[in-house]
Design a protein around this motif. Structure first.
Motif, PDB file in Angstrom:
ATOM      1  N   PHE A 326      41.871  35.927  33.567  1.00  0.00           N
ATOM      2  CA  PHE A 326      42.945  35.679  32.597  1.00  0.00           C
ATOM      3  C   PHE A 326      44.316  35.667  33.248  1.00  0.00           C
ATOM      4  N   THR A 327      44.395  36.067  34.521  1.00  0.00           N
ATOM      5  CA  THR A 327      45.670  36.056  35.229  1.00  0.00           C
ATOM      6  C   THR A 327      45.798  34.751  35.991  1.00  0.00           C
ATOM      7  N   GLY A 328      46.886  34.022  35.763  1.00  0.00           N
ATOM      8  CA  GLY A 328      47.075  32.763  36.470  1.00  0.00           C
ATOM      9  C   GLY A 328      46.439  31.602  35.731  1.00  0.00           C
ATOM     10  N   THR A 329      46.839  30.394  36.102  1.00  0.00           N
ATOM     11  CA  THR A 329      46.414  29.192  35.392  1.00  0.00           C
ATOM     12  C   THR A 329      45.408  28.358  36.172  1.00  0.00           C
ATOM     13  N   TYR A 330      44.979  28.851  37.352  1.00  0.00           N
ATOM     14  CA  TYR A 330      44.101  28.035  38.194  1.00  0.00           C
ATOM     15  C   TYR A 330      43.295  28.973  39.091  1.00  0.00           C
ATOM     16  N   ASN A 331      42.036  29.241  38.707  1.00  0.00           N
ATOM     17  CA  ASN A 331      41.178  30.168  39.446  1.00  0.00           C
ATOM     18  C   ASN A 331      39.826  29.513  39.696  1.00  0.00           C
ATOM     19  N   TYR A 345      37.819  35.419  44.424  1.00  0.00           N
ATOM     20  CA  TYR A 345      38.027  34.032  44.016  1.00  0.00           C
ATOM     21  C   TYR A 345      39.356  33.551  44.587  1.00  0.00           C
ATOM     22  N   ILE A 346      39.606  32.259  44.443  1.00  0.00           N
ATOM     23  CA  ILE A 346      40.849  31.657  44.929  1.00  0.00           C
ATOM     24  C   ILE A 346      41.726  31.321  43.722  1.00  0.00           C
ATOM     25  N   SER A 347      42.970  31.759  43.791  1.00  0.00           N
ATOM     26  CA  SER A 347      43.922  31.501  42.725  1.00  0.00           C
ATOM     27  C   SER A 347      45.085  30.677  43.271  1.00  0.00           C
ATOM     28  N   ARG A 348      45.518  29.691  42.521  1.00  0.00           N
ATOM     29  CA  ARG A 348      46.705  28.944  42.925  1.00  0.00           C
ATOM     30  C   ARG A 348      47.922  29.624  42.313  1.00  0.00           C
ATOM     31  N   ILE A 349      48.793  30.123  43.199  1.00  0.00           N
ATOM     32  CA  ILE A 349      49.974  30.879  42.772  1.00  0.00           C
ATOM     33  C   ILE A 349      51.202  30.216  43.394  1.00  0.00           C
ATOM     34  N   ASN A 350      52.053  29.652  42.543  1.00  0.00           N
ATOM     35  CA  ASN A 350      53.258  28.963  43.028  1.00  0.00           C
ATOM     36  C   ASN A 350      52.932  27.934  44.113  1.00  0.00           C
ATOM     37  N   GLY A 351      51.834  27.211  43.916  1.00  0.00           N
ATOM     38  CA  GLY A 351      51.440  26.167  44.853  1.00  0.00           C
ATOM     39  C   GLY A 351      50.640  26.642  46.044  1.00  0.00           C
ATOM     40  N   ALA A 352      50.487  27.969  46.208  1.00  0.00           N
ATOM     41  CA  ALA A 352      49.711  28.525  47.328  1.00  0.00           C
ATOM     42  C   ALA A 352      48.321  28.912  46.825  1.00  0.00           C
ATOM     43  N   PHE A 353      47.315  28.716  47.691  1.00  0.00           N
ATOM     44  CA  PHE A 353      45.940  29.088  47.363  1.00  0.00           C
ATOM     45  C   PHE A 353      45.640  30.428  48.025  1.00  0.00           C
ATOM     46  N   LYS A 354      45.412  31.480  47.217  1.00  0.00           N
ATOM     47  CA  LYS A 354      45.330  32.833  47.740  1.00  0.00           C
ATOM     48  C   LYS A 354      44.058  33.530  47.275  1.00  0.00           C
ATOM     49  N   VAL A 368      44.965  39.634  48.366  1.00  0.00           N
ATOM     50  CA  VAL A 368      44.685  40.438  49.565  1.00  0.00           C
ATOM     51  C   VAL A 368      45.064  39.724  50.862  1.00  0.00           C
ATOM     52  N   THR A 369      45.752  38.578  50.775  1.00  0.00           N
ATOM     53  CA  THR A 369      46.161  37.872  51.984  1.00  0.00           C
ATOM     54  C   THR A 369      47.631  37.485  51.886  1.00  0.00           C
ATOM     55  N   ASP A 370      48.218  37.192  53.051  1.00  0.00           N
ATOM     56  CA  ASP A 370      49.579  36.650  53.058  1.00  0.00           C
ATOM     57  C   ASP A 370      49.567  35.185  53.480  1.00  0.00           C
ATOM     58  N   THR A 371      48.386  34.582  53.564  1.00  0.00           N
ATOM     59  CA  THR A 371      48.264  33.159  53.873  1.00  0.00           C
ATOM     60  C   THR A 371      48.312  32.357  52.568  1.00  0.00           C
ATOM     61  N   THR A 372      48.414  31.027  52.689  1.00  0.00           N
ATOM     62  CA  THR A 372      48.659  30.190  51.510  1.00  0.00           C
ATOM     63  C   THR A 372      47.654  29.059  51.338  1.00  0.00           C
ATOM     64  N   ALA A 373      46.592  29.051  52.154  1.00  0.00           N
ATOM     65  CA  ALA A 373      45.602  27.973  52.071  1.00  0.00           C
ATOM     66  C   ALA A 373      44.191  28.553  52.172  1.00  0.00           C
ATOM     67  N   ASP A 374      43.948  29.649  51.438  1.00  0.00           N
ATOM     68  CA  ASP A 374      42.648  30.325  51.494  1.00  0.00           C
ATOM     69  C   ASP A 374      41.608  29.527  50.725  1.00  0.00           C
ATOM     70  N   GLU A 375      40.336  29.645  51.144  1.00  0.00           N
ATOM     71  CA  GLU A 375      39.246  28.982  50.430  1.00  0.00           C
ATOM     72  C   GLU A 375      37.926  29.667  50.714  1.00  0.00           C
ATOM     73  N   SER A 376      36.964  29.446  49.835  1.00  0.00           N
ATOM     74  CA  SER A 376      35.545  29.755  50.040  1.00  0.00           C
ATOM     75  C   SER A 376      35.264  31.206  50.401  1.00  0.00           C
ATOM     76  N   PRO A 377      35.640  32.169  49.563  1.00  0.00           N
ATOM     77  CA  PRO A 377      35.289  33.556  49.879  1.00  0.00           C
ATOM     78  C   PRO A 377      33.799  33.808  49.755  1.00  0.00           C
TER      79      PRO A 377
END
Length: 428
Positions: A326-331, A345-354, A368-377
């Protein structure tokens, strides 16, 4: 290539024109971005005889234990010449504040194999806690070191170690795609499949003997099951339209897949031997990226039935879905811990995938990361680490992280554009 009806962080980036590829850095680095409260100080002495080996066993064990986030290495410089038969003077190790000491040896036998032995000392109590050995061929020296790590980890934490497990991931180098199977530290990668067309969504069966994946070699997405040992494979889903996002049931008898055969991306189950699929969802939206709970009773998946991609769950036999995020618009890209306590899971936050980790019972999630292009946990089989792909320092990277994000390690990967890791089960 965009996968019809299938959200993937990479495809989204490609559509937005922001995807980029770079060479993988073949290096191992543990980055401690915080201090775990329960890190156990351990000294790992060079194994007697390892100087003549192609693999430095003590270094592999130390890397394994540090990467777990549960251990802090203490300098073992004064330990030369010790092996599993030694009765070491533990006073110097107590002065270094080490709780434990690992010593061992590797001896080449007449038939060319190696006898690898170790002993674990409790430095505080002055007691031997564990000792064991393995006879292995030269090609399995790394595996022997990982088994030593597993035994030490289990003895000192009470939980099963994952260091002798394997990962699968995909690379794109030039025009070629490769599906790799590697040790869980990223080393010893072996190509399971090479193709001029896209390979996506590798997924391990619970047996550890098979991988499902999606191949575009017939110019559209088709699901195969691949036997890791023999290299043989069988076609599972090649229906009209797109066949994608395979996920194994825990008993290995069933795959959940996303098909567009009846119009729109919907979830189906199909026997792992093939056959006629059974439809699970009936929505006007896109339903994809299914994943089973560890007990096989529930399927989590991604759907835009509410207007934007969110994660839902439903009984594995089908039924009324419940929204989970329920947090965020893209999970997207759900992964479940083996104890069903955590959802990554991966959430898009301000254009970053985290990468996000959510406690399912409370619904509390944290980035849990400071990167902006995370995928496939993907969770380790003991639930203590998550592997994921990202971009770091301008290059593609395979990373592991503890669930709190405090301790991360960058794994070596084959050169090229690295994507879609999946962590295999405990070896049986």
């Amino acid at each position: 290539m965009h996968v019809p009806g299938h959200w993937r962080r990479r495809e989204v980036m490609a559509l937005l024109g922001t995807a980029a590829a770079g060479p993988a850095l073949a290096q191992f680095r543990v980055e401690v971005t915080g201090v775990g409260l329960t890190q156990l100080p351990i000294a790992i002495a060079p194994f007697k005889g390892e100087a003549d080996l192609p693999q430095k066993l003590a270094g592999i064990v130390q890397n394994d234990l540090e990467r777990s986030g549960q251990f802090r290495a203490v300098d073992a410089g004064a330990a030369a010449g010790l092996d599993e038969t030694s009765r070491p003077d533990l006073a110097p190790w107590r002065q270094k504040s080490a709780d434990s000491l690992v010593v061992g040896s590797a001896t080449r036998l007449a038939d060319g194999r190696y006898d690898v032995r170790f002993r674990l000392w409790d430095v505080v109590r002055g007691q031997s806690l564990a000792a064991d050995g393995f006879v292995v061929v030269a090609a399995d020296l790394r595996l022997a070191a990982h088994r030593v790590s597993d035994m030490i980890y289990e003895k000192l934490t009470g939980e099963k170690g994952v260091f002798s497990t394997r990962i699968a991931y995909v690379t794109k180098a030039g025009p070629r795609y490769n599906l790799w199977v590697a040790d869980c530290d990223g080393e010893n990668a072996q190509s399971a499949l090479s193709s001029a067309e896209s390979i996506i969504s590798p997924a391990w069966a619970a047996s550890g003997r098979q991988l499902a994946y999606v191949s575009f070699e017939s110019r559209k997405p088709v699901v195969y099951v691949h036997d890791v040992a023999s290299g043989g494979r069988r076609l599972i889903a090649n229906f009209r339209g797109s066949n994608s996002a395979p996920a194994w049931s825990p008993d290995g008898r069933t795959l959940a897949v996303t098909l567009t055969r009846d119009g729109g991306s919907q979830l189906y189950t199909i026997a792992s031997s093939g056959g006629e699929p059974r439809r699970l969802t009936q929505s006007a939206g896109i339903d994809t990226e299914p994943v089973y709970s560890a007990d096989g009773s529930t399927i989590y998946f991604v759907s835009d039935r509410g207007g934007a991609p969110q994660i839902y769950r439903m009984p594995a036999s089908g039924g009324q879905p419940q929204r989970v995020t329920f947090t965020g618009t893209y999970n997207i890209s759900p992964a479940l811990s083996p104890d069903n306590r955590w959802l990554a899971y991966i959430s898009r936050i301000n254009g970053a995938f985290k990468l996000q980790v959510m406690e399912i019972a409370s619904g509390n999630a944290q980035s849990v990361t400071d990167t902006t292009a995370d995928e496939s946990p993907s969770f380790a089989p003991n639930g203590r680490l998550i592997i994921y792909a990202t971009r770091q320092g301008g290059t593609e990277a395979l990373m592991t992280t503890t669930l709190d994000g405090k301790i991360k390690a960058r794994l070596p990967g084959k050169g090229g554009d690295i994507r879609e890791p999946d962590w295999g089960p405990f070896q049986r």
